[in-house]
Design an enzyme around this catalytic site. Structure first.
Site, PDB file in Angstrom:
ATOM      1  N   LEU A  69      11.285   1.383   6.709  1.00  0.00           N
ATOM      2  CA  LEU A  69      10.683   1.858   5.466  1.00  0.00           C
ATOM      3  C   LEU A  69      11.409   3.150   5.090  1.00  0.00           C
ATOM      4  O   LEU A  69      11.522   4.055   5.929  1.00  0.00           O
ATOM      5  CB  LEU A  69       9.193   2.145   5.652  1.00  0.00           C
ATOM      6  CG  LEU A  69       8.534   2.605   4.358  1.00  0.00           C
ATOM      7  CD1 LEU A  69       8.268   1.420   3.445  1.00  0.00           C
ATOM      8  CD2 LEU A  69       7.257   3.362   4.623  1.00  0.00           C
TER       9      LEU A  69
ATOM     10  N   TYR B  12       0.824  -1.216   0.000  1.00  0.00           N
ATOM     11  CA  TYR B  12       0.000   0.000   0.000  1.00  0.00           C
ATOM     12  C   TYR B  12       0.850   1.254   0.000  1.00  0.00           C
ATOM     13  O   TYR B  12       2.065   1.194   0.180  1.00  0.00           O
ATOM     14  CB  TYR B  12      -0.953   0.002   1.208  1.00  0.00           C
ATOM     15  CG  TYR B  12      -0.276   0.353   2.520  1.00  0.00           C
ATOM     16  CD1 TYR B  12       0.528  -0.562   3.186  1.00  0.00           C
ATOM     17  CD2 TYR B  12      -0.433   1.620   3.086  1.00  0.00           C
ATOM     18  CE1 TYR B  12       1.153  -0.229   4.387  1.00  0.00           C
ATOM     19  CE2 TYR B  12       0.188   1.961   4.285  1.00  0.00           C
ATOM     20  CZ  TYR B  12       0.977   1.039   4.926  1.00  0.00           C
ATOM     21  OH  TYR B  12       1.596   1.376   6.102  1.00  0.00           O
TER      22      TYR B  12
ATOM     23  N   LYS C  91       6.491  -1.882   1.868  1.00  0.00           N
ATOM     24  CA  LYS C  91       5.309  -1.292   2.513  1.00  0.00           C
ATOM     25  C   LYS C  91       4.146  -2.287   2.429  1.00  0.00           C
ATOM     26  O   LYS C  91       3.204  -2.129   1.658  1.00  0.00           O
ATOM     27  CB  LYS C  91       4.955   0.068   1.890  1.00  0.00           C
ATOM     28  CG  LYS C  91       4.196   0.976   2.849  1.00  0.00           C
ATOM     29  CD  LYS C  91       4.323   2.422   2.449  1.00  0.00           C
ATOM     30  CE  LYS C  91       3.406   3.357   3.233  1.00  0.00           C
ATOM     31  NZ  LYS C  91       3.514   3.297   4.687  1.00  0.00           N
TER      32      LYS C  91
ATOM     33  N   HIS D 252      -2.113 -21.045   0.569  1.00  0.00           N
ATOM     34  CA  HIS D 252      -0.890 -20.283   0.849  1.00  0.00           C
ATOM     35  C   HIS D 252      -0.046 -20.072  -0.408  1.00  0.00           C
ATOM     36  O   HIS D 252       0.710 -19.110  -0.503  1.00  0.00           O
ATOM     37  CB  HIS D 252      -0.047 -20.979   1.925  1.00  0.00           C
ATOM     38  CG  HIS D 252      -0.628 -20.846   3.304  1.00  0.00           C
ATOM     39  ND1 HIS D 252      -1.879 -21.314   3.629  1.00  0.00           N
ATOM     40  CD2 HIS D 252      -0.132 -20.288   4.436  1.00  0.00           C
ATOM     41  CE1 HIS D 252      -2.127 -21.050   4.896  1.00  0.00           C
ATOM     42  NE2 HIS D 252      -1.081 -20.428   5.419  1.00  0.00           N
TER      43      HIS D 252
ATOM     44  N   ARG E 154       7.690   3.699  -5.270  1.00  0.00           N
ATOM     45  CA  ARG E 154       7.890   2.805  -4.116  1.00  0.00           C
ATOM     46  C   ARG E 154       6.842   1.692  -4.116  1.00  0.00           C
ATOM     47  O   ARG E 154       7.141   0.550  -3.764  1.00  0.00           O
ATOM     48  CB  ARG E 154       7.849   3.602  -2.808  1.00  0.00           C
ATOM     49  CG  ARG E 154       8.184   2.733  -1.602  1.00  0.00           C
ATOM     50  CD  ARG E 154       8.316   3.535  -0.328  1.00  0.00           C
ATOM     51  NE  ARG E 154       7.047   4.106   0.102  1.00  0.00           N
ATOM     52  CZ  ARG E 154       6.916   4.948   1.123  1.00  0.00           C
ATOM     53  NH1 ARG E 154       7.979   5.335   1.820  1.00  0.00           N
ATOM     54  NH2 ARG E 154       5.732   5.427   1.447  1.00  0.00           N
TER      55      ARG E 154
ATOM     56  N   ARG F 125      -8.705 -19.725  -1.109  1.00  0.00           N
ATOM     57  CA  ARG F 125      -7.657 -19.619  -0.092  1.00  0.00           C
ATOM     58  C   ARG F 125      -6.648 -20.762  -0.183  1.00  0.00           C
ATOM     59  O   ARG F 125      -7.002 -21.931  -0.108  1.00  0.00           O
ATOM     60  CB  ARG F 125      -8.268 -19.583   1.309  1.00  0.00           C
ATOM     61  CG  ARG F 125      -7.235 -19.293   2.399  1.00  0.00           C
ATOM     62  CD  ARG F 125      -7.854 -19.172   3.779  1.00  0.00           C
ATOM     63  NE  ARG F 125      -6.837 -18.787   4.761  1.00  0.00           N
ATOM     64  CZ  ARG F 125      -5.998 -19.641   5.337  1.00  0.00           C
ATOM     65  NH1 ARG F 125      -6.066 -20.925   5.042  1.00  0.00           N
ATOM     66  NH2 ARG F 125      -5.092 -19.212   6.192  1.00  0.00           N
TER      67      ARG F 125
HETATM   68  N1  PDD Z   1       3.113   5.293   7.176  1.00  0.00           N
HETATM   69  N2  PDD Z   1       7.806   4.048   8.588  1.00  0.00           N
HETATM   70  C1  PDD Z   1       6.660   3.353   8.641  1.00  0.00           C
HETATM   71  C2  PDD Z   1       6.647   2.039   9.332  1.00  0.00           C
HETATM   72  C3  PDD Z   1       5.495   3.876   8.039  1.00  0.00           C
HETATM   73  O1  PDD Z   1       4.358   3.166   8.066  1.00  0.00           O
HETATM   74  C4  PDD Z   1       5.546   5.143   7.405  1.00  0.00           C
HETATM   75  C5  PDD Z   1       4.350   5.749   6.731  1.00  0.00           C
HETATM   76  C6  PDD Z   1       6.768   5.846   7.403  1.00  0.00           C
HETATM   77  C7  PDD Z   1       6.935   7.184   6.736  1.00  0.00           C
HETATM   78  O2  PDD Z   1       6.921   7.053   5.346  1.00  0.00           O
HETATM   79  P1  PDD Z   1       6.416   8.216   4.377  1.00  0.00           P
HETATM   80  O3  PDD Z   1       7.206   9.415   4.702  1.00  0.00           O
HETATM   81  O4  PDD Z   1       6.679   7.691   3.028  1.00  0.00           O
HETATM   82  O5  PDD Z   1       4.966   8.416   4.659  1.00  0.00           O
HETATM   83  C8  PDD Z   1       7.874   5.250   7.986  1.00  0.00           C
HETATM   84  C9  PDD Z   1       1.903   5.662   6.505  1.00  0.00           C
HETATM   85  C10 PDD Z   1       1.643   7.127   6.474  1.00  0.00           C
HETATM   86  C11 PDD Z   1       0.758   4.866   7.085  1.00  0.00           C
HETATM   87  O6  PDD Z   1       0.947   3.661   7.269  1.00  0.00           O
HETATM   88  O7  PDD Z   1      -0.316   5.425   7.344  1.00  0.00           O
END
Ligand code: PDD
Length: 277
Positions: free
Chosen positions: A201, A31, A145, A100, A50, A98
């Site tokens: 991340l 996401y 992500k 795996h 990304r 479903r």
């Molecule tokens: N989260 N680290 C983690 C674990 C995150 O989930 C996020 C962002 C960031 C910051 O990344 P960025 O600057 O690209 O938003 C760092 C989003 C906002 C969320 O899960 O809602």
């Protein structure tokens, strides 16, 4: 309210998400959260790149190009009259009985996106927020992500129950990142943030931060720091799409410096505000 569902714009009420969508059953997807300022995407290109990278890391091939996705997102912003807010988008491995094992190659990934109005957290950014430290119990691919956010949710919930805004995760004492934000410290006039390895991340806001710091003569180094170093730092701050640049004034009930947002943090907030105007 309009949303994007598999390549077209639909009414949210018309959506039909299958019970055997792999995102729903396994968290088998990725996401992004993208900021919308003044009715336009902020660092949209970087987020979409990304997204593709995250998807590729788990062997999902997104059946849309960046420009197709961007056009759809811009159309969605327009249809929903969004001026200040976020877009959430996710791609899952699709709908399949479903199992795996991955489904057969003809199963198309599911792609959804929706908008939400969201103000900038102005008051918290001015006053600063508090945090707790927690052991980082996530997997070793935090650079993806992924939809699997259970450890992040547990950390954030724990912070909230302690009356705090964020949980700062560490692996045996080395600080990685927040539950939904990156974290940096300022010590001896230098900004330090964890390098973009598999343990964090690589936030888009973090990358903007590196860029604006360097362009404005602030020394920023990508180097891990310990919980102890963080507690002794002159300043600590978070960065993230929804968090923006957020001062942390207290961690585990200990004040950071004098317990006020620091000067470097304020300078970075001002530089960031220039960028998003
Ligand atoms: N989260 N680290 C983690 C674990 C995150 O989930 C996020 C962002 C960031 C910051 O990344 P960025 O600057 O690209 O938003 C760092 C989003 C906002 C969320 O899960 O809602």
């Amino acid at each position: 309210e309009k949303v994007i569902f598999n390549g077209s714009i639909t009414e949210r009420s018309q959506l039909n998400i299958d019970i055997e969508d792999r995102g729903y059953q396994f968290g088998d997807g990725v996401y992004e959260v993208i900021r919308v300022y003044n009715g336009s995407l902020f660092t949209g290109e970087e987020h979409l790149q990304r997204l593709i990278k995250s998807a590729e890391s788990i062997q999902i091939k997104i059946p849309y190009s960046i420009s197709e996705m961007k056009n759809l997102l811009l159309k969605l912003i327009e249809e929903n009259n969004l001026y200040l807010g976020i877009i959430y988008l996710q791609i899952t491995r699709g709908v399949s009985q479903r199992n795996h094992l991955f489904p057969s190659a003809d199963v198309e990934p599911s792609f959804v996106a929706y908008t939400r109005e969201l103000q900038s957290p102005t008051e918290a950014m001015e006053k600063g927020v508090t945090a707790i430290t927690v052991e980082d119990i996530r997997w070793l691919r935090c650079d993806i992500k992924s939809l699997n956010l259970l450890p992040n949710l547990l950390a954030k919930q724990k912070a909230s129950e302690a009356g705090c805004f964020e949980a700062l995760q560490h692996r045996s004492g080395a600080v990685t990142e927040g539950s939904s934000s990156n974290v940096s410290i300022v010590a001896d006039g230098k900004i330090k943030t964890h390098p973009a390895t598999n343990l964090i991340l690589n936030g888009i806001t973090r990358q903007v931060l590196l860029d604006i710091s360097r362009k404005n003569g602030l020394e920023i180094i990508e180097e891990a720091f310990s919980v102890e170093e963080m507690l002794q730092a002159d300043e600590v701050f978070l960065s993230g799409t929804t968090t923006e640049i957020m001062p942390i004034i207290e961690i585990d009930k200990q004040k950071i410096a004098n317990g006020q947002p620091g000067l470097v943090t304020k300078q970075l907030q001002a530089l960031f505000n220039e960028k998003i105007k």
